[in-house]
Design a protein around this motif. Sequence first.
Motif, PDB file in Angstrom:
ATOM      1  N   ILE A 113       0.770  -1.225  -0.015  1.00  0.00           N
ATOM      2  CA  ILE A 113      -0.084  -0.184   0.034  1.00  0.00           C
ATOM      3  C   ILE A 113       0.842   1.268   0.104  1.00  0.00           C
ATOM      4  N   PHE A 114       1.829   1.159   0.818  1.00  0.00           N
ATOM      5  CA  PHE A 114       2.931   2.488   0.535  1.00  0.00           C
ATOM      6  C   PHE A 114       3.370   2.506  -0.933  1.00  0.00           C
ATOM      7  N   HIS A 115       3.641   1.684  -1.747  1.00  0.00           N
ATOM      8  CA  HIS A 115       3.736   1.748  -3.091  1.00  0.00           C
ATOM      9  C   HIS A 115       2.596   2.331  -3.870  1.00  0.00           C
ATOM     10  N   ALA A 116       1.318   1.920  -3.840  1.00  0.00           N
ATOM     11  CA  ALA A 116      -0.013   2.355  -4.470  1.00  0.00           C
ATOM     12  C   ALA A 116      -0.413   3.480  -4.015  1.00  0.00           C
ATOM     13  N   ARG A 117      -0.123   4.119  -3.040  1.00  0.00           N
ATOM     14  CA  ARG A 117      -0.414   5.279  -2.447  1.00  0.00           C
ATOM     15  C   ARG A 117       0.497   6.253  -2.408  1.00  0.00           C
ATOM     16  N   ARG A 118       1.700   5.849  -2.551  1.00  0.00           N
ATOM     17  CA  ARG A 118       2.859   6.783  -2.329  1.00  0.00           C
ATOM     18  C   ARG A 118       3.181   7.397  -0.954  1.00  0.00           C
ATOM     19  N   GLU A 119       2.648   6.897  -0.109  1.00  0.00           N
ATOM     20  CA  GLU A 119       2.599   7.651   1.147  1.00  0.00           C
ATOM     21  C   GLU A 119       2.670   6.395   2.404  1.00  0.00           C
ATOM     22  N   MET A 120       3.090   6.528   3.575  1.00  0.00           N
ATOM     23  CA  MET A 120       3.067   5.507   4.696  1.00  0.00           C
ATOM     24  C   MET A 120       1.672   5.821   5.527  1.00  0.00           C
ATOM     25  N   VAL A 121       1.162   4.755   5.880  1.00  0.00           N
ATOM     26  CA  VAL A 121      -0.175   4.801   6.485  1.00  0.00           C
ATOM     27  C   VAL A 121       0.079   3.518   7.556  1.00  0.00           C
ATOM     28  N   PRO A 122      -0.701   3.628   8.670  1.00  0.00           N
ATOM     29  CA  PRO A 122      -0.812   2.553   9.536  1.00  0.00           C
ATOM     30  C   PRO A 122      -1.072   1.089   8.711  1.00  0.00           C
ATOM     31  N   PHE A 123       0.083   0.235   9.049  1.00  0.00           N
ATOM     32  CA  PHE A 123       0.084  -1.043   8.338  1.00  0.00           C
ATOM     33  C   PHE A 123       0.351  -2.077   9.143  1.00  0.00           C
ATOM     34  N   GLY A 124       0.044  -3.345   9.054  1.00  0.00           N
ATOM     35  CA  GLY A 124       0.681  -4.522   9.749  1.00  0.00           C
ATOM     36  C   GLY A 124       0.395  -5.880   9.006  1.00  0.00           C
ATOM     37  N   THR A 125       1.412  -6.722   8.832  1.00  0.00           N
ATOM     38  CA  THR A 125       1.032  -8.129   8.498  1.00  0.00           C
ATOM     39  C   THR A 125       0.198  -8.876   9.475  1.00  0.00           C
ATOM     40  N   VAL A 126      -0.883  -9.279   9.081  1.00  0.00           N
ATOM     41  CA  VAL A 126      -1.864 -10.362   9.696  1.00  0.00           C
ATOM     42  C   VAL A 126      -1.394 -11.779   9.896  1.00  0.00           C
ATOM     43  N   SER A 127      -1.178 -11.986   8.657  1.00  0.00           N
ATOM     44  CA  SER A 127      -0.802 -13.695   8.313  1.00  0.00           C
ATOM     45  C   SER A 127       0.292 -13.660   7.104  1.00  0.00           C
ATOM     46  N   LEU A 128       1.278 -14.477   7.260  1.00  0.00           N
ATOM     47  CA  LEU A 128       2.167 -14.790   6.132  1.00  0.00           C
ATOM     48  C   LEU A 128       2.316 -16.227   5.849  1.00  0.00           C
ATOM     49  N   THR A 129       2.716 -16.548   4.852  1.00  0.00           N
ATOM     50  CA  THR A 129       3.080 -18.098   4.486  1.00  0.00           C
ATOM     51  C   THR A 129       4.315 -17.820   3.511  1.00  0.00           C
ATOM     52  N   THR A 130       5.273 -18.565   4.003  1.00  0.00           N
ATOM     53  CA  THR A 130       6.616 -18.471   2.983  1.00  0.00           C
ATOM     54  C   THR A 130       6.925 -20.046   2.571  1.00  0.00           C
ATOM     55  N   TYR A 131       7.199 -20.066   1.362  1.00  0.00           N
ATOM     56  CA  TYR A 131       7.427 -21.637   0.907  1.00  0.00           C
ATOM     57  C   TYR A 131       8.910 -21.444   0.491  1.00  0.00           C
ATOM     58  N   PHE A 132       9.616 -22.665   0.969  1.00  0.00           N
ATOM     59  CA  PHE A 132      10.921 -22.635   0.881  1.00  0.00           C
ATOM     60  C   PHE A 132      11.341 -23.633  -0.342  1.00  0.00           C
ATOM     61  N   HIS A 133      11.989 -23.294  -1.596  1.00  0.00           N
ATOM     62  CA  HIS A 133      11.961 -24.230  -2.596  1.00  0.00           C
ATOM     63  C   HIS A 133      13.432 -24.815  -2.487  1.00  0.00           C
ATOM     64  N   VAL A 134      14.307 -24.643  -1.960  1.00  0.00           N
ATOM     65  CA  VAL A 134      15.499 -25.105  -1.615  1.00  0.00           C
ATOM     66  C   VAL A 134      15.857 -25.731  -0.226  1.00  0.00           C
ATOM     67  N   ASP A 135      16.964 -26.453  -0.036  1.00  0.00           N
ATOM     68  CA  ASP A 135      17.216 -26.706   1.280  1.00  0.00           C
ATOM     69  C   ASP A 135      18.725 -26.396   1.590  1.00  0.00           C
ATOM     70  N   ALA A 136      19.056 -26.688   2.935  1.00  0.00           N
ATOM     71  CA  ALA A 136      20.454 -25.975   3.386  1.00  0.00           C
ATOM     72  C   ALA A 136      21.504 -26.272   2.261  1.00  0.00           C
ATOM     73  N   ALA A 137      21.681 -27.488   1.765  1.00  0.00           N
ATOM     74  CA  ALA A 137      22.716 -27.714   0.661  1.00  0.00           C
ATOM     75  C   ALA A 137      22.575 -26.792  -0.524  1.00  0.00           C
ATOM     76  N   ASP A 138      21.415 -26.539  -0.889  1.00  0.00           N
ATOM     77  CA  ASP A 138      21.053 -25.613  -2.141  1.00  0.00           C
ATOM     78  C   ASP A 138      21.561 -24.284  -1.960  1.00  0.00           C
TER      79      ASP A 138
END
Length: 272
Positions: free
Chosen positions: A199-224
């Motif tokens: 939203i900072f990019h879309a509105r070009r200003e900082m507004v109150p903001f916070g992540t509620v939920s995130l999911t990250t998927y890893f496509h590599v392991d430690a050796a990779d």
Amino acid sequence: MLTKAPHLFDEATAVTAGDSRWQGRTSPDYWAFVGPFGGCTAATILRALIDHPQRAGDPLALTVNYCAPVAEGAFDLDVRLVKANRSSQHWCVEMTQGGGDVATLATAVFAERRRSWSHQPVEFPGATPFGQTLPYPSLAMSWVKQYDFRFVEGEPKLKGGPTNPPSSAYSKMWISDRVPRKVDALSLMSMSDAFFGRIFHARREMVPFGTVSLTTYFHVDAADLAAEDTTRLLAAADARIFHKSYGDQHGELWSPSGRLLATTTQIAYFKA
């Protein structure tokens, strides 16, 4: 040059094992608006899982739900192995403070990666080299100062008020630790939340903001990751919708060699 002294990121995500719970402490070096940077919190949870004596395999997915602001100071991590089989493990982690109030709830999947057929149909988003891309000026928040952001496209313009129509929410940038640190699963997790709010990019200003939920998927392991041997990543992020105080964010993290390392999808709150 990589530092031999303890890295601030490792200090910020440090955990200790207790009798039934793990303990950690927030770091002023990774502070955001009203609490610790969410990527650092997620990486701390991941560190507890990686260090757990029952852990097997490498992280495949981590979902973090930020239930309430994390207060400055100590916290407990209740780490439970929910289900395990020959190739995967499913974990649940509750972060609590102040006598048991849940601040963050996370689930994770670890897996034993085996050699198999590989195919990466998505193409590497080209970019000017890291050294030829100008650093982005640091913002007031302490966590932002811990990273070196270099925008290839979509540099946020945060002065002058909202635009009409809204600007593009897309950005592409190089990101590395301000003090170089080899990218591992922990820094990959943290950097997957280091995109500025769409939203900072879309509105070009900082507004109150916070992540509620995130999911990250890893496509590599430690050796990779060890084979990539890099301290920087190319990150691309965008949004699909902003509606009634919530908006999505999705991103990709690439190695300089053109390998897709991780993808993330999030839902975030905003007030505008």
